[in-house]
Scaffold this motif. Structure first.
Motif, PDB file in Angstrom:
ATOM      1  N   ILE A   9      30.034  -3.492 -60.451  1.00  0.00           N
ATOM      2  CA  ILE A   9      28.583  -3.333 -60.559  1.00  0.00           C
ATOM      3  C   ILE A   9      28.214  -1.966 -60.005  1.00  0.00           C
ATOM      4  O   ILE A   9      28.705  -1.556 -58.958  1.00  0.00           O
ATOM      5  CB  ILE A   9      27.859  -4.439 -59.770  1.00  0.00           C
ATOM      6  CG1 ILE A   9      28.105  -5.806 -60.434  1.00  0.00           C
ATOM      7  CG2 ILE A   9      26.359  -4.160 -59.690  1.00  0.00           C
ATOM      8  CD1 ILE A   9      27.546  -6.964 -59.639  1.00  0.00           C
ATOM      9  N   LEU A  81      28.298  -4.205 -65.095  1.00  0.00           N
ATOM     10  CA  LEU A  81      26.840  -4.345 -65.034  1.00  0.00           C
ATOM     11  C   LEU A  81      26.245  -3.133 -64.331  1.00  0.00           C
ATOM     12  O   LEU A  81      26.772  -2.657 -63.328  1.00  0.00           O
ATOM     13  CB  LEU A  81      26.452  -5.626 -64.287  1.00  0.00           C
ATOM     14  CG  LEU A  81      24.954  -5.955 -64.225  1.00  0.00           C
ATOM     15  CD1 LEU A  81      24.733  -7.469 -64.355  1.00  0.00           C
ATOM     16  CD2 LEU A  81      24.331  -5.462 -62.924  1.00  0.00           C
ATOM     17  N   ILE A  83      22.759  -1.653 -62.580  1.00  0.00           N
ATOM     18  CA  ILE A  83      21.427  -1.910 -62.030  1.00  0.00           C
ATOM     19  C   ILE A  83      20.627  -0.618 -62.082  1.00  0.00           C
ATOM     20  O   ILE A  83      21.030   0.391 -61.511  1.00  0.00           O
ATOM     21  CB  ILE A  83      21.497  -2.398 -60.569  1.00  0.00           C
ATOM     22  CG1 ILE A  83      22.223  -3.738 -60.494  1.00  0.00           C
ATOM     23  CG2 ILE A  83      20.091  -2.516 -59.987  1.00  0.00           C
ATOM     24  CD1 ILE A  83      22.455  -4.219 -59.060  1.00  0.00           C
ATOM     25  N   SER A 115      20.374  -4.521 -65.706  1.00  0.00           N
ATOM     26  CA  SER A 115      19.372  -5.187 -64.895  1.00  0.00           C
ATOM     27  C   SER A 115      18.420  -4.134 -64.341  1.00  0.00           C
ATOM     28  O   SER A 115      18.848  -3.075 -63.876  1.00  0.00           O
ATOM     29  CB  SER A 115      20.034  -5.946 -63.737  1.00  0.00           C
ATOM     30  OG  SER A 115      19.072  -6.664 -62.993  1.00  0.00           O
ATOM     31  N   THR A 144      17.796  -8.012 -67.464  1.00  0.00           N
ATOM     32  CA  THR A 144      17.120  -8.922 -66.543  1.00  0.00           C
ATOM     33  C   THR A 144      16.212  -8.093 -65.644  1.00  0.00           C
ATOM     34  O   THR A 144      16.401  -6.886 -65.499  1.00  0.00           O
ATOM     35  CB  THR A 144      18.129  -9.696 -65.683  1.00  0.00           C
ATOM     36  OG1 THR A 144      19.036  -8.776 -65.063  1.00  0.00           O
ATOM     37  CG2 THR A 144      18.917 -10.679 -66.537  1.00  0.00           C
ATOM     38  N   MET A 159      18.686 -12.135 -56.628  1.00  0.00           N
ATOM     39  CA  MET A 159      19.052 -11.090 -57.580  1.00  0.00           C
ATOM     40  C   MET A 159      20.555 -10.983 -57.738  1.00  0.00           C
ATOM     41  O   MET A 159      21.087 -11.056 -58.850  1.00  0.00           O
ATOM     42  CB  MET A 159      18.487  -9.749 -57.136  1.00  0.00           C
ATOM     43  CG  MET A 159      18.863  -8.596 -58.063  1.00  0.00           C
ATOM     44  SD  MET A 159      18.432  -6.968 -57.389  1.00  0.00           S
ATOM     45  CE  MET A 159      19.733  -6.735 -56.182  1.00  0.00           C
ATOM     46  N   PHE A 160      21.267 -10.825 -56.624  1.00  0.00           N
ATOM     47  CA  PHE A 160      22.716 -10.670 -56.699  1.00  0.00           C
ATOM     48  C   PHE A 160      23.396 -11.955 -57.159  1.00  0.00           C
ATOM     49  O   PHE A 160      24.428 -11.909 -57.827  1.00  0.00           O
ATOM     50  CB  PHE A 160      23.278 -10.198 -55.361  1.00  0.00           C
ATOM     51  CG  PHE A 160      23.176  -8.717 -55.155  1.00  0.00           C
ATOM     52  CD1 PHE A 160      24.066  -7.840 -55.768  1.00  0.00           C
ATOM     53  CD2 PHE A 160      22.176  -8.179 -54.353  1.00  0.00           C
ATOM     54  CE1 PHE A 160      23.961  -6.466 -55.589  1.00  0.00           C
ATOM     55  CE2 PHE A 160      22.060  -6.810 -54.166  1.00  0.00           C
ATOM     56  CZ  PHE A 160      22.966  -5.951 -54.784  1.00  0.00           C
ATOM     57  N   LYS A 162      22.139 -14.154 -59.342  1.00  0.00           N
ATOM     58  CA  LYS A 162      21.972 -14.239 -60.795  1.00  0.00           C
ATOM     59  C   LYS A 162      22.825 -13.192 -61.510  1.00  0.00           C
ATOM     60  O   LYS A 162      23.378 -13.450 -62.587  1.00  0.00           O
ATOM     61  CB  LYS A 162      20.499 -14.078 -61.160  1.00  0.00           C
ATOM     62  CG  LYS A 162      19.654 -15.292 -60.802  1.00  0.00           C
ATOM     63  CD  LYS A 162      18.217 -15.156 -61.297  1.00  0.00           C
ATOM     64  CE  LYS A 162      17.431 -16.418 -61.006  1.00  0.00           C
ATOM     65  NZ  LYS A 162      16.021 -16.326 -61.477  1.00  0.00           N
ATOM     66  N   ILE A 163      22.929 -12.019 -60.908  1.00  0.00           N
ATOM     67  CA  ILE A 163      23.762 -10.972 -61.494  1.00  0.00           C
ATOM     68  C   ILE A 163      25.220 -11.421 -61.538  1.00  0.00           C
ATOM     69  O   ILE A 163      25.909 -11.258 -62.557  1.00  0.00           O
ATOM     70  CB  ILE A 163      23.613  -9.661 -60.696  1.00  0.00           C
ATOM     71  CG1 ILE A 163      22.299  -8.977 -61.055  1.00  0.00           C
ATOM     72  CG2 ILE A 163      24.789  -8.717 -60.956  1.00  0.00           C
ATOM     73  CD1 ILE A 163      21.977  -7.772 -60.190  1.00  0.00           C
ATOM     74  N   GLN A 166      25.628 -14.026 -64.186  1.00  0.00           N
ATOM     75  CA  GLN A 166      25.534 -13.443 -65.519  1.00  0.00           C
ATOM     76  C   GLN A 166      26.818 -12.721 -65.909  1.00  0.00           C
ATOM     77  O   GLN A 166      27.322 -12.863 -67.024  1.00  0.00           O
ATOM     78  CB  GLN A 166      24.357 -12.479 -65.582  1.00  0.00           C
ATOM     79  CG  GLN A 166      24.087 -11.912 -66.979  1.00  0.00           C
ATOM     80  CD  GLN A 166      22.886 -10.993 -66.995  1.00  0.00           C
ATOM     81  OE1 GLN A 166      22.415 -10.535 -65.949  1.00  0.00           O
ATOM     82  NE2 GLN A 166      22.388 -10.698 -68.170  1.00  0.00           N
ATOM     83  N   VAL A 167      27.369 -11.946 -64.982  1.00  0.00           N
ATOM     84  CA  VAL A 167      28.602 -11.224 -65.262  1.00  0.00           C
ATOM     85  C   VAL A 167      29.751 -12.189 -65.498  1.00  0.00           C
ATOM     86  O   VAL A 167      30.533 -12.039 -66.437  1.00  0.00           O
ATOM     87  CB  VAL A 167      28.941 -10.263 -64.099  1.00  0.00           C
ATOM     88  CG1 VAL A 167      30.332  -9.672 -64.274  1.00  0.00           C
ATOM     89  CG2 VAL A 167      27.928  -9.140 -64.021  1.00  0.00           C
TER      90      VAL A 167
END
Length: 205
Positions: A9, A81, A83, A115, A144, A159-160, A162-163, A166-167
């Motif tokens: 990330i 991902l 951000i 994101s 997102t 946040m982290f 969900k990230i 998702q990943v």
């Protein structure tokens, strides 16, 4: 001996939006008032469980100053991902997001998950970027969206979490992800872990 999937990330955006502070709060649950300006990039890592399965996050913090801009692509060119961070009290940091995204599209060698994160929501009285503006931009790039505060911790864990979910879900079927060794019984100092579970209301940490 587990072999936990490893995901990269990368957080990018203008200098001063609080990128380092976001990561610091996630790792320590504390706001670091002594954060120094990031030069080039900085690496952090954290082990988590998503739906009872271990994963390992490589989190890359990048410098936002223009003089380091040419170095940033080397940190995110193969990130899973990205951000895109801005500060809700800085219209300029939000307006500059498309430029950062252009760099991602130019230098990334794949199609990373995106994101958009608006930091400093504790400064509501100084807000320059409305929530709907951030959300609409995120929707326009299929990303997102979160508003958080690295000072108070509001929204950081969610946040982290969900990230990470998702990943993990996006790469669930991938057979060519890099892996690392993870042993619950090893003798090294354990890294702090969080548990992420899916619920009817989203991700709970």
């Amino acid at each position: 001996m587990f072999r936990a999937p490893e995901y990269k990330i990368c957080i990018i955006g203008d200098s001063g939006v609080g990128k380092s502070c976001l990561i610091t709060y996630f790792l320590t649950q504390k706001f670091n008032t002594d954060n120094k300006v990031t030069v080039g990039g900085a690496y952090h890592e954290k082990q988590l469980f998503v739906n009872n399965k271990p994963l390992h996050l490589q989190i890359w913090d990048t410098a936002g100053q223009e003089r380091f801009r040419s170095m940033t692509p080397m940190y995110y060119h193969n990130a899973d991902l990205i951000i895109l961070a801005y500060s809700i009290n800085s219209q300029k940091s939000f307006t500059n997001l498309p430029g950062w995204l252009l760099d991602v599209q130019k230098y990334h060698d794949g199609d990373p998950i995106l994101s958009v994160v608006g930091n400093k929501c504790d400064l509501e009285e100084y807000r320059k970027v409305q929530t709907n503006e951030g959300n609409e931009y995120a929707q326009s790039i299929d990303a997102t969206f979160f508003e958080v505060s690295a000072k108070t911790g509001v929204g950081i864990s969610e946040m982290f979490g969900k990230i990470a979910y998702q990943v993990a879900e996006t790469h669930h079927e991938s057979n060519n992800k890099k892996n690392i060794d993870f042993n619950e019984n090893n003798n090294t100092e354990p890294k702090k872990m969080v548990v992420v579970k899916k619920s009817a209301n989203g991700i709970i940490i």
